[in-house]
Scaffold this active site. Structure first.
Site, mmCIF file in Angstrom:
data_model
loop_
_atom_site.group_PDB
_atom_site.id
_atom_site.type_symbol
_atom_site.label_atom_id
_atom_site.label_comp_id
_atom_site.label_asym_id
_atom_site.label_seq_id
_atom_site.Cartn_x
_atom_site.Cartn_y
_atom_site.Cartn_z
ATOM 1 N N LYS A 35 0.828 -1.210 0.000
ATOM 2 C CA LYS A 35 0.000 0.000 0.000
ATOM 3 C C LYS A 35 0.862 1.259 0.000
ATOM 4 O O LYS A 35 0.564 2.234 -0.703
ATOM 5 C CB LYS A 35 -0.929 -0.003 1.214
ATOM 6 C CG LYS A 35 -1.940 -1.136 1.241
ATOM 7 C CD LYS A 35 -2.816 -1.059 2.487
ATOM 8 C CE LYS A 35 -3.797 -2.216 2.544
ATOM 9 N NZ LYS A 35 -4.640 -2.164 3.763
ATOM 10 N N LYS A 211 -22.603 4.922 13.365
ATOM 11 C CA LYS A 211 -22.432 3.947 12.290
ATOM 12 C C LYS A 211 -23.233 2.665 12.548
ATOM 13 O O LYS A 211 -23.728 2.034 11.615
ATOM 14 C CB LYS A 211 -20.948 3.604 12.103
ATOM 15 C CG LYS A 211 -20.142 4.641 11.331
ATOM 16 C CD LYS A 211 -20.623 4.802 9.900
ATOM 17 C CE LYS A 211 -20.314 3.597 9.043
ATOM 18 N NZ LYS A 211 -18.909 3.323 8.821
ATOM 19 N N ASN A 226 -35.702 -8.005 0.503
ATOM 20 C CA ASN A 226 -35.505 -9.338 -0.062
ATOM 21 C C ASN A 226 -36.551 -10.341 0.428
ATOM 22 O O ASN A 226 -36.945 -11.256 -0.303
ATOM 23 C CB ASN A 226 -34.091 -9.830 0.236
ATOM 24 C CG ASN A 226 -33.057 -9.138 -0.630
ATOM 25 O OD1 ASN A 226 -33.368 -8.693 -1.733
ATOM 26 N ND2 ASN A 226 -31.834 -9.029 -0.139
ATOM 27 N N CYS A 269 -18.722 -3.447 5.884
ATOM 28 C CA CYS A 269 -19.358 -2.708 6.973
ATOM 29 C C CYS A 269 -20.614 -3.364 7.537
ATOM 30 O O CYS A 269 -20.676 -3.663 8.726
ATOM 31 C CB CYS A 269 -19.690 -1.283 6.512
ATOM 32 S SG CYS A 269 -18.244 -0.249 6.230
#
Length: 421
Positions: A35, A211, A226, A269
């Site tokens: 990276k 979050k 769904n 996430c």
């Protein structure tokens, strides 16, 4: 300002490119040399549309660089942003080892006699109370009584979606800045000065839970959509038309985002944050039956789609799967439903090939690399290029996202998993 960013994954490298493009000087720190080498070569270490251009321009202008080890870089920094991963632990809680390690490193390199405090910002998702009860004691162990003058602790959750992360950075739905006293941070105000979005200055714990609330709500929407889609499909109704009716009601049904019946949720996430919220709920004696059902509903949908994709298909049939990452224009395979689909196909004895132009095994790094080879160790021999995908006759083509629109295949053999018809 001069800003240090710890962790150059999807969140960290996107933040680095966006912040540098605003004229700030950025130094990235990551233990992974691949990276770091990418940043110093003017390339993004992850695939994110537009990020290569931002990092390349910033590197040419001398506004971004990266190192594997911290030395004296923090001495001149105004802000340090921690973006290391908090993956799911074995009990479902977030694994805080990376956060603890980088915090100890930062604390050792902060000069206790700084003239201005370093604004130390955490963006990694973590349990409410972590900054006060976990991070602050680590810092105080190194700096002692100088902590209050040397460090301004901030929690600033990110709301970046892979494949649209740059636009999300500059056009966020909201900005949440948590501090120990809920006071305004001058450095954070300066960092976001050019961004037009509602700003919430709140306490640390209120910022930390944001979050969890957002990602669990997104998971609720996907799972609900769904389940409705499966009901419609079993009743021979048009889930697409039902969704059109549902999303038209913006007064009560909020928005169409995440409410279209189609693929299961995945990525870096939603699954891990739902698991972590389940752990927190159990740990605090909270009864969260709806949240507890989300992952089971999601797994049920994966199995439902596998059954739909293989209906009438004999064992040993040739199958082309189009799309492996969890969404378009990203190479992130972490908890991708398509990886589960591929694994199920192989275990069922089908001859599988996979086409995804953004996934190259040699470019996978970090947790993305570890997850992929743990769940799909044969990936190197499964991926094919566009020419082979188009030229070979397959008994069944399974499209896991809208990538199928970009290749010429026999539509009569296509099963589209990205939407329930």
């Amino acid at each position: 300002m001069k800003i240090a960013i710890f962790g150059l994954g999807y969140v960290g490298s996107t933040a680095a490119g966006c912040i540098a493009s605003q004229g700030h000087c950025v130094i990235g720190i990551d233990v992974n040399p691949v990276k770091v080498e990418a940043i110093n070569a003017g390339r993004a270490p992850v695939h994110e549309p537009g990020l290569d251009d931002l990092i390349s321009a910033a590197r040419k202008d001398g506004r971004i660089a990266a190192v594997t080890e911290l030395s004296d870089e923090l001495a001149e920094c105004d802000i340090a942003i921690v973006c290391v991963g908090t993956p799911s632990g074995v009990d479902g809680a977030h694994d805080m080892n990376h956060v603890a390690e980088v915090t100890r490193t930062i604390a050792r390199h902060i000069d206790p006699t700084r003239h201005h405090p370093l604004t130390l910002v955490y963006r990694s998702t973590m349990r409410p109370g972590s900054c006060e009860k976990f991070i602050l004691p680590i810092i105080e162990a190194s700096l002692g009584d100088a902590t209050g003058k040397a460090v301004e602790l901030v929690y600033n959750p990110e709301f970046l979606r892979e494949a649209s992360a740059i636009d999300d950075y500059f056009n966020p739905p909201k900005i949440v800045i948590g501090t120990l006293q809920g006071a305004r941070s001058a450095n954070m105000a300066a960092l976001y000065d050019e961004i037009d979005a509602p700003i919430f200055h709140v306490g640390m714990r209120e910022a930390e839970i944001t979050k969890f609330v957002d990602n669990s709500w997104h998971a609720v929407k996907v799972a609900f959509a769904n389940e409705i889609g499966r009901i419609c499909q079993n009743l021979d109704l048009s889930a697409r038309q039902v969704h059109e009716i549902f999303k038209s009601d913006s007064k009560l049904n909020i928005s169409a985002t995440y409410t279209r019946p189609g693929g299961a949720f995945g990525g870096s996430c939603l699954p891990k944050d739902v698991r972590a919220l389940q752990y927190i709920a159990a740990d605090t004696g909270s009864a969260t039956h709806l949240v507890d059902a989300l992952l089971r509903s999601n797994e049920a949908h994966k199995h439902h789609q596998f059954q739909q994709a293989t209906e009438g298909l004999e064992r040993g049939a040739k199958v082309l799967m189009v799309g492996l990452s969890f969404k378009l224009e990203t190479d992130d395979l972490r908890e991708s439903p398509a990886v589960d689909m591929a694994r199920k196909l192989l275990e069922a004895g089908y001859e599988l090939e996979i086409y995804d132009p953004w996934v190259e095994p040699g470019n996978l790094v970090g947790q993305n690399l570890g997850y992929t080879y743990a769940w799909l160790p044969a990936i190197d021999g499964l991926l094919v290029d566009k020419a082979r995908a188009e030229s070979r006759v397959h008994d069944r083509v399974i499209a896991t996202n809208r990538l199928v629109d970009d290749i010429a295949i026999d539509a009569s053999r296509l099963v589209d998993m990205s939407v329930i018809p």
